[in-house]
Scaffold this active site. Structure first.
Site, PDB file in Angstrom:
ATOM      1  N   GLU A   1       0.812  -1.215   0.000  1.00 50.92           N
ATOM      2  CA  GLU A   1       0.000   0.000   0.000  1.00 50.92           C
ATOM      3  C   GLU A   1       0.848   1.268   0.000  1.00 50.92           C
ATOM      4  O   GLU A   1       0.481   2.250  -0.667  1.00 50.92           O
ATOM      5  CB  GLU A   1      -0.941  -0.002   1.209  1.00 50.92           C
ATOM      6  CG  GLU A   1      -2.170  -0.883   1.066  1.00 50.92           C
ATOM      7  CD  GLU A   1      -1.856  -2.365   1.241  1.00 50.92           C
ATOM      8  OE1 GLU A   1      -2.731  -3.198   0.934  1.00 50.92           O
ATOM      9  OE2 GLU A   1      -0.730  -2.687   1.688  1.00 50.92           O
TER      10      GLU A   1
ATOM     11  N   HIS B   1     -10.182  -5.806   9.938  1.00 55.74           N
ATOM     12  CA  HIS B   1     -10.935  -5.529   8.719  1.00 55.74           C
ATOM     13  C   HIS B   1     -12.204  -4.729   8.996  1.00 55.74           C
ATOM     14  O   HIS B   1     -13.080  -4.633   8.135  1.00 55.74           O
ATOM     15  CB  HIS B   1     -11.300  -6.838   8.013  1.00 55.74           C
ATOM     16  CG  HIS B   1     -10.143  -7.530   7.376  1.00 55.74           C
ATOM     17  ND1 HIS B   1      -9.155  -8.132   8.108  1.00 55.74           N
ATOM     18  CD2 HIS B   1      -9.806  -7.707   6.070  1.00 55.74           C
ATOM     19  CE1 HIS B   1      -8.262  -8.673   7.283  1.00 55.74           C
ATOM     20  NE2 HIS B   1      -8.633  -8.419   6.047  1.00 55.74           N
TER      21      HIS B   1
END
Length: 392
Positions: free
Chosen positions: A128, A197
């Site tokens: 990322e 998450h």
């Protein structure tokens, strides 16, 4: 209207839309697509394109469309926005993990690699910080990248790029560079996705100077906000809730672009102003049905713009109702609700007849067990009880 009946649905269908099926093989592998002469003449260079639409330029709802429109799921509305902007502007490109031929983890980019080629829809390694930094650099060089986080929680790995580079480079370069970058992806509390998450990164990003934040909640505003974010000269973070991708709504056939800094009046009322966004919009509307049956008349506003706040719309509502309830899925400590409450106190203190109440998620990691997960998030019954308390 979008409904909340599909909030427990699985990931969206992978079936490509009709527009994608009609794309020829030759066009599919084209990396650089020149806009049509009419489009170029009509819009001029990219720097001249409007970042946001004026209020008069965009219909306030899908019902304002001249035609009957067409029905789409929220993830399909986001995909429509990407396709339209990529066809119009050859500098728009998409970076992220599995955004290419796999079509993204929630199929927002399904078919785009076939339409626009592998360089405009670029699959990246699981890194990322690297591909977000690449998006910043691409924006500096004149492209309009859309960076997808497979899950918004993963973008914590790119926090340095988002903060020190994305948000500040326009200032630190003395205005030499613009960063027309969109960062988007699924987030929020899903269905037993676990703590890592189930992040709500609004609170992490809201203090970054130069960064704009919006949250979509319906197919209509998802498409309009995505198009506005792509056209903006500023870096924009678009928050999409993982449980809203399968919401269905009819949207206009005609092109429309929403304002990035404007809240949406969901339900007019007289007794109390309820400010909310994203998934909590549906919890609030569920609570509103109960409240109406009990004789209350709540005004519901989807703030949509998380930074900056639309204090004009919010203020006009407070001047009418004199009571405020904020409902969010973000954490209580340092969340959007805390910032919004501070802004209301600073600007509209004299119009308040009761203390501002804020219902937020608890300051705990989101549990995996479904019963405990529900207990950490605001539920409709809590909203009803809060309104009853405010209106005493």
């Amino acid at each position: 209207m979008a409904t909340a009946s599909s909030l427990r649905a699985a990931a969206p269908s992978t079936a490509p839309c009709a527009a994608l099926r009609s794309t020829s093989t030759a066009a599919a592998r084209s990396v650089r697509v020149a806009p049509a002469p009419a489009a170029r003449a009509g819009r001029g260079r990219l720097v001249a394109r409007a970042a946001v639409a004026a209020k008069a330029d965009a219909p306030s709802s899908a019902a304002a469309s001249k035609s009957d429109g067409h029905e789409v799921l929220l993830f399909e509305a986001l995909r429509e926005a990407l396709i339209e902007e990529m066809k119009l502007d050859p500098t728009v490109c998409v970076f992220g993990e599995d955004v290419g031929h796999y079509g993204g983890s929630y199929k927002v980019t399904k078919g785009l690699a076939d339409m626009f080629g592998d360089l405009r829809v670029l699959d990246t390694p699981i890194a990322e910080n690297s591909f977000t930094g690449m998006g910043v650099g691409a924006g500096m060089k004149g492209l309009r990248p859309v960076v997808e986080g497979m899950n918004m929680g993963f973008l914590l790995l790119a926090y340095n790029q988002i903060s020190n580079n994305c948000g500040m480079l326009h200032y630190t370069s003395g205005g030499q560079f613009k960063i027309p970058l969109v960062i988007r992806g699924p987030g929020g509390v899903g269905r037993q996705l676990g703590a890592e998450h189930s992040q709500r990164l609004e609170s992490y990003f809201q203090s970054i100077p130069g960064l704009q934040m919006v949250a979509c909640s319906t197919p209509y505003n998802a498409k309009g906000l995505m198009k506005a974010a792509i056209r903006s000269e500023n870096p924009v973070v678009l928050f999409e809730h993982v449980l809203l991708y399968n919401l269905k709504e009819k949207i206009p056939d005609e092109e429309y672009v929403l304002c990035l800094e404007e809240a949406e009046m969901v339900r007019p009322g007289e007794h109390v102003t309820i400010l909310t966004y994203s998934r909590m919009r549906y919890h609030v509307m569920q609570a509103a049905k109960t409240l109406v049956n009990k004789g209350y008349d709540p005004e519901v506003i989807d703030i949509r713009s998380l930074k900056p706040f639309d204090l004009h719309t919010i203020g006009n509502s407070i001047k009418k109702t004199h009571r405020v309830l904020i409902v969010e899925e973000c954490m209580r400590t340092g969340g959007i609700g805390a910032s919004l409450r501070s802004a209301i106190i600073d600007n509209f203190w004299d119009y308040l007849d009761a203390p501002i109440m804020c219902l937020s998620s608890q300051d705990v990691p989101t549990p995996y067990a479904s019963t405990l997960e529900d207990a950490t998030v605001v539920q409709p019954a809590q909203i009803v009880a809060a309104v009853e308390q405010i209106c005493q």
